[in-house]
Design a protein around this motif. Structure first.
Motif, PDB file in Angstrom:
ATOM      1  N   PRO A 127     -31.811 -20.005  69.283  1.00 34.64           N
ATOM      2  CA  PRO A 127     -30.685 -19.387  68.336  1.00 34.64           C
ATOM      3  C   PRO A 127     -31.412 -19.454  66.899  1.00 34.64           C
ATOM      4  N   VAL A 128     -31.116 -18.396  66.010  1.00 37.11           N
ATOM      5  CA  VAL A 128     -31.594 -18.285  64.745  1.00 37.11           C
ATOM      6  C   VAL A 128     -30.477 -18.198  63.981  1.00 37.11           C
ATOM      7  N   LEU A 129     -30.252 -18.992  62.886  1.00 35.15           N
ATOM      8  CA  LEU A 129     -29.276 -19.288  62.089  1.00 35.15           C
ATOM      9  C   LEU A 129     -29.361 -18.864  60.569  1.00 35.15           C
ATOM     10  N   LEU A 130     -28.716 -17.955  60.053  1.00 33.00           N
ATOM     11  CA  LEU A 130     -28.852 -17.542  58.589  1.00 33.00           C
ATOM     12  C   LEU A 130     -27.529 -18.216  57.875  1.00 33.00           C
ATOM     13  N   GLN A 131     -28.040 -19.151  56.988  1.00 29.86           N
ATOM     14  CA  GLN A 131     -26.954 -19.870  56.198  1.00 29.86           C
ATOM     15  C   GLN A 131     -27.390 -19.920  54.961  1.00 29.86           C
ATOM     16  N   THR A 132     -26.234 -19.872  54.015  1.00 25.92           N
ATOM     17  CA  THR A 132     -26.308 -19.958  52.427  1.00 25.92           C
ATOM     18  C   THR A 132     -25.077 -20.357  51.998  1.00 25.92           C
ATOM     19  N   ILE A 133     -25.093 -20.775  50.599  1.00 27.36           N
ATOM     20  CA  ILE A 133     -24.014 -21.134  50.087  1.00 27.36           C
ATOM     21  C   ILE A 133     -24.304 -20.437  48.746  1.00 27.36           C
ATOM     22  N   VAL A 134     -23.604 -19.460  48.169  1.00 26.54           N
ATOM     23  CA  VAL A 134     -24.244 -18.757  46.923  1.00 26.54           C
ATOM     24  C   VAL A 134     -22.828 -18.635  45.914  1.00 26.54           C
ATOM     25  N   GLU A 135     -23.451 -18.616  44.721  1.00 29.90           N
ATOM     26  CA  GLU A 135     -22.377 -18.109  43.666  1.00 29.90           C
ATOM     27  C   GLU A 135     -22.436 -16.851  43.473  1.00 29.90           C
ATOM     28  N   PHE A 136     -21.243 -16.236  43.302  1.00 27.97           N
ATOM     29  CA  PHE A 136     -21.105 -14.937  43.625  1.00 27.97           C
ATOM     30  C   PHE A 136     -20.358 -14.220  42.367  1.00 27.97           C
ATOM     31  N   GLU A 137     -21.237 -13.437  41.339  1.00 33.66           N
ATOM     32  CA  GLU A 137     -20.448 -12.543  40.283  1.00 33.66           C
ATOM     33  C   GLU A 137     -20.437 -11.123  40.758  1.00 33.66           C
ATOM     34  N   GLY A 138     -19.204 -10.626  41.209  1.00 35.12           N
ATOM     35  CA  GLY A 138     -18.952  -9.453  41.636  1.00 35.12           C
ATOM     36  C   GLY A 138     -19.356  -8.304  40.635  1.00 35.12           C
ATOM     37  N   LYS A 139     -19.980  -7.232  41.093  1.00 40.81           N
ATOM     38  CA  LYS A 139     -20.125  -5.892  40.262  1.00 40.81           C
ATOM     39  C   LYS A 139     -19.525  -4.801  40.483  1.00 40.81           C
ATOM     40  N   GLY A 140     -18.442  -5.016  41.554  1.00 40.93           N
ATOM     41  CA  GLY A 140     -17.690  -3.859  42.127  1.00 40.93           C
ATOM     42  C   GLY A 140     -18.145  -3.349  43.362  1.00 40.93           C
ATOM     43  N   PHE A 141     -17.553  -2.875  44.060  1.00 41.17           N
ATOM     44  CA  PHE A 141     -17.451  -2.535  45.571  1.00 41.17           C
ATOM     45  C   PHE A 141     -18.772  -1.363  45.840  1.00 41.17           C
ATOM     46  N   PHE A 142     -18.939  -0.675  44.820  1.00 41.67           N
ATOM     47  CA  PHE A 142     -19.898  -0.050  45.136  1.00 41.67           C
ATOM     48  C   PHE A 142     -21.295  -0.300  44.379  1.00 41.67           C
ATOM     49  N   ASN A 143     -21.515  -1.619  44.006  1.00 42.26           N
ATOM     50  CA  ASN A 143     -22.896  -2.201  43.543  1.00 42.26           C
ATOM     51  C   ASN A 143     -23.022  -3.314  44.363  1.00 42.26           C
ATOM     52  N   PRO A 144     -23.353  -3.334  45.430  1.00 43.27           N
ATOM     53  CA  PRO A 144     -23.734  -4.242  46.402  1.00 43.27           C
ATOM     54  C   PRO A 144     -24.926  -5.065  45.803  1.00 43.27           C
ATOM     55  N   GLN A 145     -24.989  -6.439  46.175  1.00 44.68           N
ATOM     56  CA  GLN A 145     -26.016  -7.307  45.695  1.00 44.68           C
ATOM     57  C   GLN A 145     -26.627  -7.960  46.946  1.00 44.68           C
ATOM     58  N   MET A 146     -27.986  -7.790  46.910  1.00 47.61           N
ATOM     59  CA  MET A 146     -28.640  -8.493  48.237  1.00 47.61           C
ATOM     60  C   MET A 146     -28.919  -9.945  47.989  1.00 47.61           C
ATOM     61  N   LEU A 147     -28.729 -10.798  48.913  1.00 47.66           N
ATOM     62  CA  LEU A 147     -28.853 -12.246  49.178  1.00 47.66           C
ATOM     63  C   LEU A 147     -30.212 -12.424  49.612  1.00 47.66           C
ATOM     64  N   ASP A 148     -30.489 -13.587  49.178  1.00 40.96           N
ATOM     65  CA  ASP A 148     -31.611 -13.947  49.751  1.00 40.96           C
ATOM     66  C   ASP A 148     -31.676 -14.560  51.064  1.00 40.96           C
ATOM     67  N   LEU A 149     -31.353 -13.683  51.918  1.00 43.65           N
ATOM     68  CA  LEU A 149     -30.970 -13.937  53.321  1.00 43.65           C
ATOM     69  C   LEU A 149     -31.621 -13.073  54.197  1.00 43.65           C
ATOM     70  N   ARG A 150     -32.866 -13.114  54.689  1.00 43.63           N
ATOM     71  CA  ARG A 150     -33.461 -12.024  55.475  1.00 43.63           C
ATOM     72  C   ARG A 150     -34.019 -12.789  56.655  1.00 43.63           C
ATOM     73  N   TYR A 151     -33.995 -11.746  57.653  1.00 44.41           N
ATOM     74  CA  TYR A 151     -34.700 -12.315  58.935  1.00 44.41           C
ATOM     75  C   TYR A 151     -35.230 -11.165  59.442  1.00 44.41           C
ATOM     76  N   VAL A 152     -36.676 -11.365  59.845  1.00 40.08           N
ATOM     77  CA  VAL A 152     -37.576 -10.160  60.510  1.00 40.08           C
ATOM     78  C   VAL A 152     -37.808 -10.775  61.786  1.00 40.08           C
ATOM     79  N   VAL A 153     -37.378  -9.830  62.995  1.00 37.72           N
ATOM     80  CA  VAL A 153     -37.524 -10.193  64.150  1.00 37.72           C
ATOM     81  C   VAL A 153     -39.126 -10.429  64.656  1.00 37.72           C
ATOM     82  N   PRO A 154     -39.539 -11.406  65.179  1.00 36.90           N
ATOM     83  CA  PRO A 154     -40.903 -11.789  65.388  1.00 36.90           C
ATOM     84  C   PRO A 154     -41.500 -10.647  66.675  1.00 36.90           C
ATOM     85  N   ALA A 155     -42.839 -10.700  66.473  1.00 35.98           N
ATOM     86  CA  ALA A 155     -43.518  -9.707  67.715  1.00 35.98           C
ATOM     87  C   ALA A 155     -43.181 -10.160  68.959  1.00 35.98           C
TER      88      ALA A 155
END
Length: 116
Positions: free
Chosen positions: A10-38
């Motif tokens: 199992p791989v769990l990506l978890q976070t609690i973040v404060e979000f300040e919206g900039k509209g639906f057409f301005n998505p914001q990247m979260l510091d939540l990345r997973y790269v599938v290992p070799a």
């Protein structure tokens, strides 16, 4: 290779973040990345989110920079989605999470992958 509970890691990506919206057409990247290992593949089994934001937010899952899935989260609510369709992602695949919406508040995310 199938995605079955009980096999793999199992791989769990978890976070609690404060979000300040900039509209639906301005998505914001979260510091939540997973790269599938070799020599592995992975698939998302579930998505959970909770939001204190007073309007709808959209959480997007990106695969190698392209939108793979949208998860709309209603205002001041929580959701749990068990995925019926599980795409297998090969080694080297980059999975990112971004959020778009209006309003501000806390967003709690818990994404469950199975790596085999």
């Amino acid at each position: 290779m199938g995605m079955f509970m009980g096999e793999g890691t199992p791989v769990l990506l978890q976070t609690i973040v404060e979000f300040e919206g900039k509209g639906f057409f301005n998505p914001q990247m979260l510091d939540l990345r997973y790269v599938v290992p070799a020599n592995r593949t992975t698939g998302m089994l579930y998505f959970r989110a909770g939001s204190t934001i007073s309007s709808l937010v959209n959480v997007s899952i990106l695969r190698n920079g392209q939108v793979l899935r949208y998860f709309p989260v209603a205002a001041d609510s929580a959701i749990h989605v068990s995925l019926a369709i599980v795409e297998e992602h090969p080694a080297g695949t980059v999975l990112d999470v971004c959020v778009a919406g209006e309003g501000s508040g806390l967003l709690i995310l818990d994404l469950g992958y199975l790596e085999v």
